[in-house]
Design a protein around this motif. Structure first.
Motif, PDB file in Angstrom:
ATOM      1  N   ALA A  91      27.943  29.865  33.955  1.00 45.89           N
ATOM      2  CA  ALA A  91      27.284  31.261  33.622  1.00 45.89           C
ATOM      3  C   ALA A  91      27.286  31.856  35.135  1.00 45.89           C
ATOM      4  O   ALA A  91      27.240  33.288  35.187  1.00 45.89           O
ATOM      5  CB  ALA A  91      25.872  31.045  32.976  1.00 45.89           C
ATOM      6  N   GLU A  92      26.656  31.130  36.169  1.00 46.92           N
ATOM      7  CA  GLU A  92      26.350  31.750  37.595  1.00 46.92           C
ATOM      8  C   GLU A  92      27.781  32.452  38.016  1.00 46.92           C
ATOM      9  O   GLU A  92      27.842  33.391  38.823  1.00 46.92           O
ATOM     10  CB  GLU A  92      25.612  30.692  38.346  1.00 46.92           C
ATOM     11  CG  GLU A  92      24.592  30.318  38.145  1.00 46.92           C
ATOM     12  CD  GLU A  92      23.428  31.202  38.528  1.00 46.92           C
ATOM     13  OE1 GLU A  92      23.293  31.336  39.726  1.00 46.92           O
ATOM     14  OE2 GLU A  92      22.709  31.994  37.652  1.00 46.92           O
ATOM     15  N   PHE A  93      29.024  31.372  37.698  1.00 48.96           N
ATOM     16  CA  PHE A  93      30.226  32.019  38.080  1.00 48.96           C
ATOM     17  C   PHE A  93      30.580  33.523  37.757  1.00 48.96           C
ATOM     18  O   PHE A  93      31.144  34.260  38.241  1.00 48.96           O
ATOM     19  CB  PHE A  93      31.263  30.765  38.213  1.00 48.96           C
ATOM     20  CG  PHE A  93      32.684  31.194  38.522  1.00 48.96           C
ATOM     21  CD1 PHE A  93      32.889  31.001  39.932  1.00 48.96           C
ATOM     22  CD2 PHE A  93      33.383  31.643  37.429  1.00 48.96           C
ATOM     23  CE1 PHE A  93      34.407  31.514  40.221  1.00 48.96           C
ATOM     24  CE2 PHE A  93      34.978  31.965  37.736  1.00 48.96           C
ATOM     25  CZ  PHE A  93      35.186  32.034  39.209  1.00 48.96           C
ATOM     26  N   VAL A  94      30.320  33.385  36.290  1.00 49.64           N
ATOM     27  CA  VAL A  94      30.648  34.632  35.574  1.00 49.64           C
ATOM     28  C   VAL A  94      29.892  35.733  36.132  1.00 49.64           C
ATOM     29  O   VAL A  94      30.425  36.955  36.035  1.00 49.64           O
ATOM     30  CB  VAL A  94      30.413  34.164  34.060  1.00 49.64           C
ATOM     31  CG1 VAL A  94      30.834  35.785  33.227  1.00 49.64           C
ATOM     32  CG2 VAL A  94      31.590  33.409  33.649  1.00 49.64           C
ATOM     33  N   ASP A 145      28.614  36.387  38.749  1.00 47.71           N
ATOM     34  CA  ASP A 145      28.771  36.713  40.193  1.00 47.71           C
ATOM     35  C   ASP A 145      30.333  37.211  40.253  1.00 47.71           C
ATOM     36  O   ASP A 145      30.633  38.126  41.019  1.00 47.71           O
ATOM     37  CB  ASP A 145      28.648  35.547  40.914  1.00 47.71           C
ATOM     38  CG  ASP A 145      27.341  34.916  41.465  1.00 47.71           C
ATOM     39  OD1 ASP A 145      26.547  36.018  41.236  1.00 47.71           O
ATOM     40  OD2 ASP A 145      27.302  33.943  41.972  1.00 47.71           O
ATOM     41  N   GLY A 146      31.073  36.954  39.108  1.00 48.76           N
ATOM     42  CA  GLY A 146      32.511  37.498  39.158  1.00 48.76           C
ATOM     43  C   GLY A 146      32.775  38.935  38.482  1.00 48.76           C
ATOM     44  O   GLY A 146      33.164  39.786  39.032  1.00 48.76           O
ATOM     45  N   VAL A 147      31.729  39.026  37.495  1.00 49.55           N
ATOM     46  CA  VAL A 147      31.617  40.350  36.691  1.00 49.55           C
ATOM     47  C   VAL A 147      30.653  41.189  37.470  1.00 49.55           C
ATOM     48  O   VAL A 147      31.111  42.535  37.636  1.00 49.55           O
ATOM     49  CB  VAL A 147      31.310  39.969  35.277  1.00 49.55           C
ATOM     50  CG1 VAL A 147      30.932  41.441  34.757  1.00 49.55           C
ATOM     51  CG2 VAL A 147      31.893  39.231  34.574  1.00 49.55           C
ATOM     52  N   GLY A 148      29.655  41.011  38.012  1.00 49.80           N
ATOM     53  CA  GLY A 148      28.722  41.811  38.526  1.00 49.80           C
ATOM     54  C   GLY A 148      29.354  42.630  39.378  1.00 49.80           C
ATOM     55  O   GLY A 148      28.753  44.076  39.281  1.00 49.80           O
ATOM     56  N   CYS A 176      21.708  39.613  31.460  1.00 46.19           N
ATOM     57  CA  CYS A 176      22.589  39.733  30.004  1.00 46.19           C
ATOM     58  C   CYS A 176      23.915  39.156  30.480  1.00 46.19           C
ATOM     59  O   CYS A 176      24.397  38.096  29.416  1.00 46.19           O
ATOM     60  CB  CYS A 176      22.653  41.023  29.424  1.00 46.19           C
ATOM     61  SG  CYS A 176      21.222  41.799  28.739  1.00 46.19           S
ATOM     62  N   LEU A 177      24.391  39.267  31.546  1.00 43.81           N
ATOM     63  CA  LEU A 177      25.687  38.473  31.540  1.00 43.81           C
ATOM     64  C   LEU A 177      25.599  37.140  31.669  1.00 43.81           C
ATOM     65  O   LEU A 177      26.468  36.293  31.187  1.00 43.81           O
ATOM     66  CB  LEU A 177      26.234  39.058  33.135  1.00 43.81           C
ATOM     67  CG  LEU A 177      26.693  40.319  33.213  1.00 43.81           C
ATOM     68  CD1 LEU A 177      27.051  40.727  34.581  1.00 43.81           C
ATOM     69  CD2 LEU A 177      28.063  40.583  32.453  1.00 43.81           C
ATOM     70  N   HIS A 178      24.440  36.599  32.300  1.00 42.91           N
ATOM     71  CA  HIS A 178      24.270  35.279  32.347  1.00 42.91           C
ATOM     72  C   HIS A 178      23.973  34.557  30.926  1.00 42.91           C
ATOM     73  O   HIS A 178      24.365  33.621  30.545  1.00 42.91           O
ATOM     74  CB  HIS A 178      23.026  34.938  33.283  1.00 42.91           C
ATOM     75  CG  HIS A 178      22.779  33.432  33.635  1.00 42.91           C
ATOM     76  ND1 HIS A 178      23.100  32.569  34.554  1.00 42.91           N
ATOM     77  CD2 HIS A 178      22.048  32.399  32.639  1.00 42.91           C
ATOM     78  CE1 HIS A 178      22.700  31.353  34.428  1.00 42.91           C
ATOM     79  NE2 HIS A 178      22.221  31.245  33.323  1.00 42.91           N
ATOM     80  N   HIS A 185      32.265  42.430  28.705  1.00 47.44           N
ATOM     81  CA  HIS A 185      32.583  42.091  30.138  1.00 47.44           C
ATOM     82  C   HIS A 185      32.881  40.381  30.084  1.00 47.44           C
ATOM     83  O   HIS A 185      33.709  39.802  30.747  1.00 47.44           O
ATOM     84  CB  HIS A 185      31.505  42.252  31.178  1.00 47.44           C
ATOM     85  CG  HIS A 185      31.236  43.919  31.347  1.00 47.44           C
ATOM     86  ND1 HIS A 185      32.388  44.753  31.338  1.00 47.44           N
ATOM     87  CD2 HIS A 185      30.203  44.464  31.121  1.00 47.44           C
ATOM     88  CE1 HIS A 185      31.789  46.039  31.695  1.00 47.44           C
ATOM     89  NE2 HIS A 185      30.402  45.891  31.437  1.00 47.44           N
ATOM     90  N   VAL A 186      31.973  39.595  29.523  1.00 44.81           N
ATOM     91  CA  VAL A 186      32.378  38.202  29.611  1.00 44.81           C
ATOM     92  C   VAL A 186      33.562  37.786  29.186  1.00 44.81           C
ATOM     93  O   VAL A 186      34.358  37.196  29.409  1.00 44.81           O
ATOM     94  CB  VAL A 186      31.043  37.629  28.816  1.00 44.81           C
ATOM     95  CG1 VAL A 186      31.217  35.957  28.959  1.00 44.81           C
ATOM     96  CG2 VAL A 186      29.696  37.643  29.865  1.00 44.81           C
ATOM     97  N   ALA A 187      33.612  38.362  27.805  1.00 45.07           N
ATOM     98  CA  ALA A 187      35.090  38.022  27.046  1.00 45.07           C
ATOM     99  C   ALA A 187      36.262  38.413  27.884  1.00 45.07           C
ATOM    100  O   ALA A 187      37.205  37.537  28.171  1.00 45.07           O
ATOM    101  CB  ALA A 187      35.130  38.738  25.809  1.00 45.07           C
TER     102      ALA A 187
END
Length: 355
Positions: free
Chosen positions: A250-253, A255-258, A162-164, A46-48
């Motif tokens: 990390a917070e932006f990602v 919140d964007g993926v979540g 884990c996303l963070h 997801h992050v990638a």
């Protein structure tokens, strides 16, 4: 060889003073570990996809740890960094026997007490000190404890965490120069001292201040007491800007993926923010003196900066921030995304866009 900290005593102290984790059966613990490993891999995809950042170096798999193991990993990392610095500053001269016998043990107990406190609060960490390229740690007892306190869906909360943490791993493995740059700034901070012996004494005082903060919330000492030279303050400004960027990203990602992959993300974020802001006077004083309050502000300030940049130049344009140390934001730019965009992309790009 100088002995600044009795590291073995620090590890023993952290283990002895650390809180016990929540009650779980052996089968439950095994399931938690297995799920955190699976969700780490899911989060990596997801992050990638969301950031466009891809790891450029091999990295070890996630390490799911308990509180004692987290403290031990951080002690090992700090030992790798601090011991060579202390030896260089002292000219590899051993201190007097009384200083070494008492001073190093006292500092060991103080460092251990700080890590014992933190070991009960940290959910995850990308630990960069102990080896290249670093190691992703997830503290299973803390994750379980917080998800229970929040009443969160376990799978959703674990993926959210884990996303963070995976975003932090991505920052250091998709940007190969990042770890060397960070460690270089730590080295620059030491080099900017006005003298080895004075710095060692200030470092001891800084560790003692942190330890006192855990024991005495009425303490008025500040961990910034160890920062005394203008050159050190300049390095600290760069480190503050870097950490604010990394935490905000990390917070932006997350919140964007979540919202795309975590059904209950809105309730988790709301409950977690309330938890961050709450705390009795003792907790708040300890957080302030340990610098945790600063870190909490970094989350908000950094997220706002990243959002502002992405709004203006899109994710691809934002990723130019990782082009080199020269494209990292300056401290004064964190509150002014237009200034960073104008410096890196040119003045005509510093307007909001749909990208």
């Amino acid at each position: 060889m100088a002995q600044f900290v009795d590291w073995d005593l620090a590890a023993a102290t952290a283990g002895a003073l650390g809180k016990s984790g929540p009650r779980v059966s052996y089968a439950e613990a095994t399931d938690v570990v297995g799920e955190l490993r699976r969700l780490t891999e899911e989060a990596a995809g997801h992050v990638a996809d969301y950031t466009g950042l891809r790891s450029q170096v091999a990295h070890p798999p996630v390490k799911v740890v308990d509180r004692r193991d987290w403290a031990a990993a951080n002690i090992a990392g700090l030992r790798e960094v601090i011991t060579p610095l202390v030896n260089r500053l002292s000219g590899d001269k051993r201190p007097g026997p009384l200083t070494e016998a008492i001073g190093s043990r006292l500092t060991g107990v103080q460092a251990g007490s700080v890590l014992a406190y933190l070991s009960g609060r940290v959910l995850g960490q990308y630990e960069v000190f102990s080896g290249d390229p670093g190691q992703l740690l997830l503290v299973a007892p803390n994750i379980v404890e917080v998800e229970r306190k929040l009443g969160a869906d376990p799978r959703d909360f674990r993926l959210w965490v884990c996303l963070h943490e995976v975003t932090h791993r991505t920052q250091f493995t998709a940007v190969p120069w990042m770890r060397a740059y960070f460690l270089g700034e730590v080295q620059a901070f030491v080099d900017a001292s006005q003298g080895g012996e004075h710095l060692l004494e200030r470092l001891r005082r800084g560790v003692a201040t942190l330890s006192d903060a855990v024991k005495d919330p009425e303490s008025r000492a500040s961990v910034l007491d160890i920062v005394q030279t203008p050159a050190q303050r300049a390095v600290l400004d760069r480190l503050t800007a870097l950490m604010t960027l990394l935490e905000g990203h990390a917070e932006f990602v997350m919140d964007g993926v979540g919202p795309q992959v975590i059904p209950s993300v809105e309730s988790i974020r709301a409950a977690f923010n309330r938890r961050r802001e709450s705390g009795n006077p003792l907790e708040k004083a300890i957080r302030r003196l340990l610098g945790i309050e600063v870190k909490m502000r970094q989350y908000a300030e950094g997220r706002k900066f990243v959002h502002g940049v992405v709004e203006r130049v899109g994710m691809e344009g934002f990723n130019k921030i990782f082009g080199s140390p020269l494209t990292l934001p300056r401290l004064e730019e964190l509150g002014d995304p237009d200034a960073w965009v104008a410096r890196v992309h040119g003045p005509t790009a510093a307007t909001p866009s749909a990208g």
